[in-house]
Write an enzyme that holds these catalytic residues in place. Sequence first.
Site, PDB file in Angstrom:
ATOM      1  CE  LYS A  33      -4.119   1.832   2.304  1.00  0.00           C
ATOM      2  NZ  LYS A  33      -4.892   2.176   1.101  1.00  0.00           N
TER       3      LYS A  33
HETATM    4  N1  PMP Z   1      -7.685  -1.022  -3.375  1.00  0.00           N
HETATM    5  C1  PMP Z   1      -7.156   0.190  -3.151  1.00  0.00           C
HETATM    6  C2  PMP Z   1      -6.435   0.884  -4.254  1.00  0.00           C
HETATM    7  C3  PMP Z   1      -7.293   0.785  -1.889  1.00  0.00           C
HETATM    8  O1  PMP Z   1      -6.783   1.992  -1.666  1.00  0.00           O
HETATM    9  C4  PMP Z   1      -8.006   0.116  -0.879  1.00  0.00           C
HETATM   10  C5  PMP Z   1      -8.160   0.757   0.470  1.00  0.00           C
HETATM   11  N2  PMP Z   1      -7.060   0.455   1.291  1.00  0.00           N
HETATM   12  C6  PMP Z   1      -8.549  -1.144  -1.155  1.00  0.00           C
HETATM   13  C7  PMP Z   1      -8.367  -1.683  -2.427  1.00  0.00           C
HETATM   14  C8  PMP Z   1      -9.331  -1.890  -0.124  1.00  0.00           C
HETATM   15  O2  PMP Z   1      -8.523  -2.271   0.937  1.00  0.00           O
HETATM   16  P1  PMP Z   1      -9.082  -2.440   2.419  1.00  0.00           P
HETATM   17  O3  PMP Z   1     -10.341  -3.199   2.332  1.00  0.00           O
HETATM   18  O4  PMP Z   1      -8.002  -3.192   3.105  1.00  0.00           O
HETATM   19  O5  PMP Z   1      -9.299  -1.078   2.965  1.00  0.00           O
END
Ligand code: PMP
Length: 301
Positions: free
Chosen positions: A157
């Site tokens: 991330k």
């Molecule tokens: N894809 C992207 C590009 C994101 O920014 C997020 C948010 N973190 C997600 C998917 C979903 O991740 P999560 O459910 O862990 O928040």
Amino acid sequence: MLPFDDRDGVIWYDGALVPWRNANLHVLTHGLHYASCIFEGERAYGGEIFKATEHHQRLHKSAEIMGFEIPYSVADIDVAAAEVLKANGISDGYIRPVAWRGSEMMGVSAQKTRIHLAIAAWEWPTYFTPEARLEGIRMTEGKYRRPDPRTAPVHSKAAGLYMICTLSKHEAEQQGFNDALMLDWRGQVAEATGANIFLVQDGKLHTPTPDCFLNGITRQTVIDLARQRGYEVIERAIMPEEFAKTQEVFICGTAVEVTPVREIDQYSFTPGEITLNLMKDYDALVNRTHDMAAQTSTSAA
Ligand code: PMP
């Protein structure tokens, strides 16, 4: 809207709580110039962070993929995040840990930079009622595609991977849409700009295999919830033409939770029973986490 650098409260910064406005860094910071920066996005419900440890494990993993090590353990970060929430008196809110390379070196090579960690939190209640959320959002295909895993650290991330998300989302918003649909480098459906995507076809859930984008914590939670209800969930390659034979679409992520989609360019969908059930189940789960925490603290007291 108050700017994010001019608010009351405290931010956890390299091991200490500092006044919000003092949580600054120098303009000559590697993370700013070269995107050696990773972060998390978490939500708290009733004062409890949902799946905090999973988020902090992912924070560590993101750093590892980016070639650096956060100088605080997952357990330390769990404690620090809870402390930030409490110190700011937040019950329903968003938590943002961020880690980056500092200022000791300013060039492509940055092996000896110090690694910093900050954790901020702010109020962010869920302001949509289930009825309002059920209307669904409108999306359009973004002009950028999620990159080939050979060209970017796609499972981190990492701040740098959001460059194309912001550009795609801005363009979608300028055209009157709520968000952009991002395809991947092969032309397959990937995700939204900050959330994963699910399609409902003939009573079954289909979602793209997360081989070049984040396997979201919410995505994994929704898959569990769906299977508990007896819905079949299929992870596979999905081409955008398939939206023509899709009845329901929703996106999911920490920030958007479970949000129905009513339109993607020429395709229209009607938020239906499966989406509604998963929205309800997700709401119940995050609130149940909260209730269990309340029970625990009552029995401990
Ligand atoms: N894809 C992207 C590009 C994101 O920014 C997020 C948010 N973190 C997600 C998917 C979903 O991740 P999560 O459910 O862990 O928040």
